[in-house]
Design an enzyme around this catalytic site. Structure first.
Site, PDB file in Angstrom:
ATOM      1  N   LYS A 157      -8.958  -2.170  26.375  1.00  0.00           N
ATOM      2  CA  LYS A 157      -7.674  -1.843  25.739  1.00  0.00           C
ATOM      3  C   LYS A 157      -7.459  -0.330  25.744  1.00  0.00           C
ATOM      4  O   LYS A 157      -7.600   0.284  26.775  1.00  0.00           O
ATOM      5  CB  LYS A 157      -7.626  -2.452  24.333  1.00  0.00           C
ATOM      6  CG  LYS A 157      -8.162  -3.883  24.248  1.00  0.00           C
ATOM      7  CD  LYS A 157      -7.356  -4.864  25.081  1.00  0.00           C
ATOM      8  CE  LYS A 157      -7.872  -6.275  24.865  1.00  0.00           C
ATOM      9  NZ  LYS A 157      -7.412  -7.246  25.837  1.00  0.00           N
ATOM     10  N   ARG A 210     -29.602  -1.385  35.626  1.00  0.00           N
ATOM     11  CA  ARG A 210     -29.302  -2.275  34.490  1.00  0.00           C
ATOM     12  C   ARG A 210     -29.779  -1.643  33.171  1.00  0.00           C
ATOM     13  O   ARG A 210     -29.268  -1.945  32.109  1.00  0.00           O
ATOM     14  CB  ARG A 210     -29.931  -3.668  34.715  1.00  0.00           C
ATOM     15  CG  ARG A 210     -29.730  -4.636  33.569  1.00  0.00           C
ATOM     16  CD  ARG A 210     -29.739  -6.108  33.992  1.00  0.00           C
ATOM     17  NE  ARG A 210     -30.804  -6.460  34.899  1.00  0.00           N
ATOM     18  CZ  ARG A 210     -32.095  -6.538  34.591  1.00  0.00           C
ATOM     19  NH1 ARG A 210     -32.506  -6.279  33.369  1.00  0.00           N
ATOM     20  NH2 ARG A 210     -32.981  -6.885  35.493  1.00  0.00           N
ATOM     21  N   TYR A 260      -8.570 -12.164  16.626  1.00  0.00           N
ATOM     22  CA  TYR A 260      -8.371 -12.443  18.060  1.00  0.00           C
ATOM     23  C   TYR A 260      -8.939 -13.832  18.381  1.00  0.00           C
ATOM     24  O   TYR A 260     -10.097 -14.121  18.101  1.00  0.00           O
ATOM     25  CB  TYR A 260      -9.057 -11.343  18.890  1.00  0.00           C
ATOM     26  CG  TYR A 260      -9.142 -11.675  20.357  1.00  0.00           C
ATOM     27  CD1 TYR A 260      -8.003 -11.995  21.096  1.00  0.00           C
ATOM     28  CD2 TYR A 260     -10.366 -11.693  21.009  1.00  0.00           C
ATOM     29  CE1 TYR A 260      -8.087 -12.309  22.438  1.00  0.00           C
ATOM     30  CE2 TYR A 260     -10.462 -12.006  22.357  1.00  0.00           C
ATOM     31  CZ  TYR A 260      -9.313 -12.314  23.059  1.00  0.00           C
ATOM     32  OH  TYR A 260      -9.403 -12.643  24.379  1.00  0.00           O
TER      33      TYR A 260
HETATM   34  N1  PLP Z   1     -11.190  -7.871  20.385  1.00  0.00           N
HETATM   35  C1  PLP Z   1      -9.851  -7.835  20.344  1.00  0.00           C
HETATM   36  C2  PLP Z   1      -9.170  -7.394  19.078  1.00  0.00           C
HETATM   37  C3  PLP Z   1      -9.096  -8.196  21.468  1.00  0.00           C
HETATM   38  O1  PLP Z   1      -7.755  -8.144  21.410  1.00  0.00           O
HETATM   39  C4  PLP Z   1      -9.778  -8.601  22.651  1.00  0.00           C
HETATM   40  C5  PLP Z   1      -9.037  -9.011  23.857  1.00  0.00           C
HETATM   41  O2  PLP Z   1      -7.826  -9.195  23.829  1.00  0.00           O
HETATM   42  C6  PLP Z   1     -11.182  -8.641  22.639  1.00  0.00           C
HETATM   43  C7  PLP Z   1     -11.850  -8.270  21.490  1.00  0.00           C
HETATM   44  C8  PLP Z   1     -11.954  -9.105  23.840  1.00  0.00           C
HETATM   45  O3  PLP Z   1     -12.079  -8.061  24.773  1.00  0.00           O
HETATM   46  P1  PLP Z   1     -12.206  -8.289  26.356  1.00  0.00           P
HETATM   47  O4  PLP Z   1     -10.955  -8.928  26.828  1.00  0.00           O
HETATM   48  O5  PLP Z   1     -12.450  -6.895  26.868  1.00  0.00           O
HETATM   49  O6  PLP Z   1     -13.393  -9.168  26.592  1.00  0.00           O
END
Ligand code: PLP
Length: 384
Positions: free
Chosen positions: A207, A57, A109
């Protein structure tokens, strides 16, 4: 002349191609093994066999190698991987103590907005949401609310707005606020918020960093590894335990090897599709920072290098019905949420976020992958 695979003076493409390191000197293996051990032994004198290796961890060889590589991509001092993008966002949000103020860009988001609203309400943190593309109004919010932390998303998802990071970071510094930028939709290859004055940059590694839609991960990088904020975040990652799994860390490092090639193709494809769709008679508007018609195109050109990202949104003249009819007729674009993968995805965001979210019902968000551009255009043309 840098010539070893882990020399951080190499071009970023070369560092990436070697996964941020050379072969294993003991075995000659050109890729690192997956380290699954959760605990590490001590010798007879009760010394650690390898300093820093106590419990997974805290640390893991693959985490450190991937974190060093991402810090190099960002031009930052240090990075920490988290179990998801949201786990990284949550750790950064916890920098603001009860009684403090967090100023967040509006129209970002939806998961971030929802989380910040709930988290701040539960923890007695004042949350202010404001449009960061209206620079004067955003400056005023910084001066009036004196936030502890400012949260930007550049470009924003799904409106593709572009905030002026250098300008806002200067205002944050004057006001004593930390600035964190979520640059997920850009990737560190085309946008480096730390070099524009941000204190922290965050990515959902789910992503484009991984790029294969097969793991959840997040990463935060700091420009100052000696700062109080970084001490908090590194401790928080270890103690709150939102760590990546070993297999996910291994997959992420593998995905990163092809990041430069994927980003190049995705940017080219997105630009070509944006130009094509902008001329289409069924389309009212295309939101993409690479288009001259984008209100912050000049700003995007000045702060991004090598492209404008792989995400774009399109608004249909025929309203919600036309958007849903077209999305249903797509064959190559997969109807799924997320972005940054090798495969192109399409999403009717309002269905996900709800009618009160402010997302127009005629908006489709496209995440453009690495397919041949002719196939992507043909698929959209037949569906429209
Ligand atoms: N930030 C953006 C711009 C996103 O598009 C996303 C998810 O779609 C996130 C953060 C969150 O990431 P995660 O799905 O890996 O938790």
């Amino acid at each position: 002349m840098p010539n070893t695979p882990n020399d951080h003076r190499l071009h970023l493409d070369s560092l990436l191609a070697h996964g941020g390191g050379g072969h294993d000197p003991e075995t000659g293996a050109v890729v690192p093994p997956i380290q699954t051990a959760t605990t590490f032994v001590r010798d007879e004198a009760y010394e650690l066999i390898k300093p820093g290796h106590i419990y997974s961890r805290d640390n893991n060889e693959l985490f450190s190698r991937t974190e060093k590589l991402i810090a190099a991509l960002e031009g930052g001092a240090d990075s920490r991987l988290f179990a998801s993008g949201m786990a990284a966002i949550a750790a950064v949000a916890r920098l603001v103590r009860p009684g403090g103020t967090l100023l967040a860009q509006s129209g970002i988001y939806w998961g971030t907005t929802l989380f910040l609203r709930k988290h701040c309400a539960r923890n007695k943190v004042a949350l202010v949401e404001a449009d960061a593309s209206d620079l004067q109004a955003f400056h005023d919010e910084i001066s009036v609310t004196k936030p502890d932390l400012v949260w930007l998303e550049v470009p924003s998802n799904p409106f593709l707005k572009v905030a002026d990071i250098a300008n806002i970071s200067a205002h944050c510094r004057q006001a004593g606020a930390l600035l964190c930028v979520d640059a997920t939709a850009a990737t560190p290859l085309i946008l480096k918020p730390l070099s524009l004055g941000a204190d922290l940059v965050m990515h959902s590694a789910t992503k484009a960093l991984n790029g294969h839609s097969d793991l959840l991960g997040g990463v935060v990088t700091a420009n100052d590894a000696a700062s109080e904020a970084w001490a908090f975040l590194t401790e928080e990652r270890k103690m709150a335990g939102a760590v990546l799994g070993s297999f996910e860390a291994w997959l992420l490092l593998r995905g990163l090897r092809t990041l430069a090639l994927r980003v190049e193709r995705m940017n080219e494809n997105a630009m070509a599709l944006a130009r094509h769709l902008e001329k289409h008679p069924e389309i009212e508007a295309v939101l993409y920072p690479g288009l001259a018609s984008h209100p912050q195109h000049e700003l995007a050109k000045s702060q991004m290098t090598g492209g404008f990202g792989s995400v774009l949104s399109v608004l249909f003249k025929g309203g919600k019905d036309a958007a849903l009819k077209s999305v249903g007729a797509l064959d190559l674009f997969q109807r799924a949420t997320s972005l940054g993968g090798t495969e192109s995805l399409v999403e009717h965001r309002q269905t996900i976020e709800g009618p009160d979210s402010g997302i127009p019902d005629n908006l489709l968000r496209l995440s453009v992958g690495i397919e041949h551009i002719d196939d992507l255009i043909a698929d959209l043309d037949q569906a429209l």
